[in-house]
Scaffold this active site. Sequence first.
Site, short mmCIF file in Angstrom:
data_model
loop_
_atom_site.label_atom_id
_atom_site.label_comp_id
_atom_site.label_asym_id
_atom_site.label_seq_id
_atom_site.Cartn_x
_atom_site.Cartn_y
_atom_site.Cartn_z
N GLY A 1 0.83 -1.20 0.00
CA GLY A 1 0.00 0.00 0.00
C GLY A 1 0.86 1.25 0.00
O GLY A 1 2.02 1.22 -0.42
N SER A 2 0.32 2.32 0.51
CA SER A 2 1.01 3.61 0.48
C SER A 2 2.17 3.64 1.46
O SER A 2 2.17 2.95 2.48
CB SER A 2 0.04 4.74 0.81
OG SER A 2 -0.30 4.72 2.18
N THR A 3 3.15 4.48 1.16
CA THR A 3 4.30 4.64 2.05
C THR A 3 3.86 5.23 3.39
O THR A 3 4.38 4.85 4.45
CB THR A 3 5.36 5.52 1.38
OG1 THR A 3 5.89 4.81 0.25
CG2 THR A 3 6.51 5.83 2.33
N VAL B 1 1.03 4.83 5.07
CA VAL B 1 0.47 3.78 5.92
C VAL B 1 1.55 2.75 6.25
O VAL B 1 1.58 2.20 7.36
CB VAL B 1 -0.75 3.13 5.25
CG1 VAL B 1 -1.28 1.97 6.10
CG2 VAL B 1 -1.85 4.16 5.02
N GLY B 2 2.45 2.48 5.31
CA GLY B 2 3.54 1.54 5.56
C GLY B 2 4.40 1.95 6.74
O GLY B 2 4.87 1.11 7.50
N GLU C 1 5.71 -3.49 0.70
CA GLU C 1 5.82 -3.07 -0.70
C GLU C 1 4.95 -1.83 -0.84
O GLU C 1 3.73 -1.90 -0.79
CB GLU C 1 5.37 -4.17 -1.65
CG GLU C 1 5.89 -3.99 -3.07
CD GLU C 1 4.83 -3.56 -4.05
OE1 GLU C 1 4.47 -2.36 -4.02
OE2 GLU C 1 4.39 -4.39 -4.84
#
Length: 483
Positions: free
Chosen positions: A238-240, A242-243, A260
Amino acid sequence: MGSTANNADGASYSVPFFIGGDEVHPAKQFDVTSPATGKVVHQCGAATSAEVRAAVDAASKAFVTWRKTIPKVRRDIFLKAAEIMERRRAELVGYMVAETGASDGWAQFNINVAKDLIIDVAGRIAGLEGSFPATEDEGTGALVLREPYGVILAIAPWNAPYILGARSVIFPIAAGNTAILKASELSPRVMWAICSVFHEAGLPAGVLNMIVHDPPAAAEITSTLIADPAVKKINFTGSTAVGRIIGRLAGEQLKPVLLELGGKAPAIVWEDADLDNAAKWCAIGAFFNSGQVCMSTERILVHKGVRAEFEEKFRAAIDQIFGGAQDAPVLIHAPSVEKNRKLMRDAVSKGARVVYGDVEAEESTKTRMRPIVISEVNKDMDVYQTESFGPTVALFEIETEEEALRIANDTEYGLTSAVFTEDLRRGLRFAKEIETGAVHINSMTIHDESALPHGGAKSSGYGRFNSIGLHEWVRTKTVTFKY
């Protein structure tokens, strides 16, 4: 296949969970709306702490026996699942088109790649083995075993839901783990379908569980799952932004995580490139699925000597590949369209030039947008660093290899990239210096196949899916013995 799968359509249907091999319909529900029509396509159950606890317990119980299954048993289930996915192709494509507004072609591509991943993983299961190394002491032997972790939390997004949903769970369960799939609230029926396919193929109860939450419950449900002692490892695509949260929560629990995340993929078009080929693959790489792919081409770095000719061919390629539809392509929701328009307006207000498209074009719905290409982009513009995740791309003019590398690497992201040149030596020089997890010479930035490792560098995450992905889901245990 669950009995409710084809019995109801539209708003009367509610997507269930899979917990312990059973379909579970929580009392709490939320609407799933099509971005193409704006209409409710169905409801979905919304998890509470009770469903979270049940899913963890089911996965924990199943792990006791699943981890001991022989490779042939797992392999045969995976091969059967691929057959079932093909047989149910039309049904599965329909779910993805309805929930995400995807084109039929993108949905078919998703099924193709997901099925290939399943078949490839099936063939690799028997190759997961330990070793019998020599030791320094005479009379002492050693074994290095590879053992599954236990319960895995898999979090997958909506934009390529069959590929990314399947990928998030098939590697862990193939290696002997059990999994809880925290499905995207934007494509829950697609991810229900993945679980349904595997259960129809004979996957034992509790090996693969699925829950969904409504958006307001995201933080509570996710943190509860990560903190649960039974959950041993997490993967997130997902998005950086949220990562970073997932990584922090996992770090607090000292749990490993595979991430990823986002991308800002560059494509370098050198002066000796086949410009027709470069134009085609840059167009597809930038605008496939409306640019809603983490590997989408967002920056095209064109050599000064061919800049004008490439622009002409690039515009023609976009027209040929994406210009024929009466309605503009669909994005997942209106905020995505507005984000891209805002990035383009900001760039134009600071001196960028629109090379293709109309930033202010009115479409039939607020969730639609046609391709936009801009040039003369500089660091003062928001689009220089921001991942657009939409149908927009920026052109840069470059003259030296050093300049191309400086711009290509001037981003926090590092997922994928492309280089177009007829000189393989130059292409390989670029490939060694570009800070991405993959570099594709004379092809587009979007590339994902089961035989190749997939993952990023820098803020695009760490860890690898695909060919070496099974080793992400086992840990070594050293056993020594005297003889």
